[in-house]
Write an enzyme that holds these catalytic residues in place. Sequence first.
Site, PDB file in Angstrom:
ATOM      1  N   SER A  24       0.862  -1.069   0.093  1.00  0.00           N
ATOM      2  CA  SER A  24      -0.063  -0.107   0.087  1.00  0.00           C
ATOM      3  C   SER A  24       1.002   1.172  -0.005  1.00  0.00           C
ATOM      4  CB  SER A  24      -1.292  -0.092   1.181  1.00  0.00           C
ATOM      5  OG  SER A  24      -0.073   0.265   2.368  1.00  0.00           O
ATOM      6  N   THR A  36      -1.317   8.611   2.702  1.00  0.00           N
ATOM      7  CA  THR A  36      -1.307   7.108   2.982  1.00  0.00           C
ATOM      8  C   THR A  36      -2.457   6.513   3.879  1.00  0.00           C
ATOM      9  OG1 THR A  36       0.361   7.108   4.569  1.00  0.00           O
ATOM     10  CG2 THR A  36       1.004   7.022   2.185  1.00  0.00           C
ATOM     11  N   LYS A  48      12.815   7.065  12.983  1.00  0.00           N
ATOM     12  CA  LYS A  48      13.008   7.514  11.710  1.00  0.00           C
ATOM     13  C   LYS A  48      14.102   8.340  11.435  1.00  0.00           C
ATOM     14  CE  LYS A  48       9.934   5.545   9.500  1.00  0.00           C
ATOM     15  NZ  LYS A  48      10.303   4.669   7.976  1.00  0.00           N
ATOM     16  N   ILE A  78       3.241   4.435  -0.286  1.00  0.00           N
ATOM     17  CA  ILE A  78       4.558   4.711  -0.935  1.00  0.00           C
ATOM     18  C   ILE A  78       4.982   3.636  -1.678  1.00  0.00           C
ATOM     19  CG2 ILE A  78       6.687   5.963  -0.722  1.00  0.00           C
ATOM     20  CD1 ILE A  78       5.520   7.647   1.291  1.00  0.00           C
ATOM     21  N   TYR A 105       7.894   6.602  16.692  1.00  0.00           N
ATOM     22  CA  TYR A 105       8.008   6.650  15.410  1.00  0.00           C
ATOM     23  C   TYR A 105       8.822   7.515  14.925  1.00  0.00           C
ATOM     24  CZ  TYR A 105       6.492   6.295  10.385  1.00  0.00           C
ATOM     25  OH  TYR A 105       6.579   6.312   8.794  1.00  0.00           O
ATOM     26  N   SER A 111      10.851   9.728   7.338  1.00  0.00           N
ATOM     27  CA  SER A 111       9.448  10.654   7.700  1.00  0.00           C
ATOM     28  C   SER A 111      10.065  12.086   8.123  1.00  0.00           C
ATOM     29  CB  SER A 111       8.678   9.930   8.411  1.00  0.00           C
ATOM     30  OG  SER A 111       7.747  10.630   8.969  1.00  0.00           O
TER      31      SER A 111
END
Length: 265
Positions: A4, A187, A158, A6, A154, A128
């Site tokens: 799904s 997304t 990243k 990117i 997260y 990100s």
Amino acid sequence: GATSGIGYETALEYASHGADILTINRNQSKSARLCKKIKDLYGVECSFLIADFTRLAEVRSIAEELSAMERNIDVLIHNAGALHKVRVLTQEGLEPDFALHLAGPHLLTKLLQPKLAKCRGRVIFVSSGGMYRERVSLASTDWSGHDYDGVVAYARVKRAQVILTRLWAKVDPAIEFHAMHPGWVDTPGVETSLPRFYRRLKRWLRTPAQGADTITWLASEPTLPAPSGQFWLDRTPVTAYLLPNTREATDEPEKLWSALELAVA
């Protein structure tokens, strides 16, 4: 991470230019549908392996399969990602953000080094924009002893991916390593993990195809305008530090590398 968003668009874009595709995902049926679409549209080879990158045993298993292939691996893209809501340890005792975004990709890269070096392959970490707000500290990465915040966790891993890219570039000059920021992209992951952010900014978000552009360019451009170890946005090398106090301590990269080497040993 190609079923799904990117990763999906990246796989389609590569295939449209004649590349053969091999994806690693968790979902068998979604993987099969993607490969069927690629074969129907572009007539190139497409195959997939099933693995959960929070489980290092599964990463080792697919690395064995990939290493046994006769064909070269020209490009390895670390795009699989997730924003977890609660802190739970994996079966191997790792914090899942650390396992999925760092230890799993680090292990696969390590095991595929000979195959990638053979053709001066490229390794791309998809980071990100959230990482811009956080500073990496290994002391706080596993969230033991204080409240877990999935968004912050997260963002930290990243940012750690960007640091890891620079470290790998020094360790193995026979392979090119790059990290990139796809911009803020519409997304399923953003919609479910950051619902308020998504509702407020939906009209300005990029499409997944726009987010994938720099990934496909980094993989296919014969000569990149900057050396291995860079951080990219919109086909341009950019700084990884926009806010004060987000630069890691001098010894933090070495600590990160040691922690990963210990985790995958």
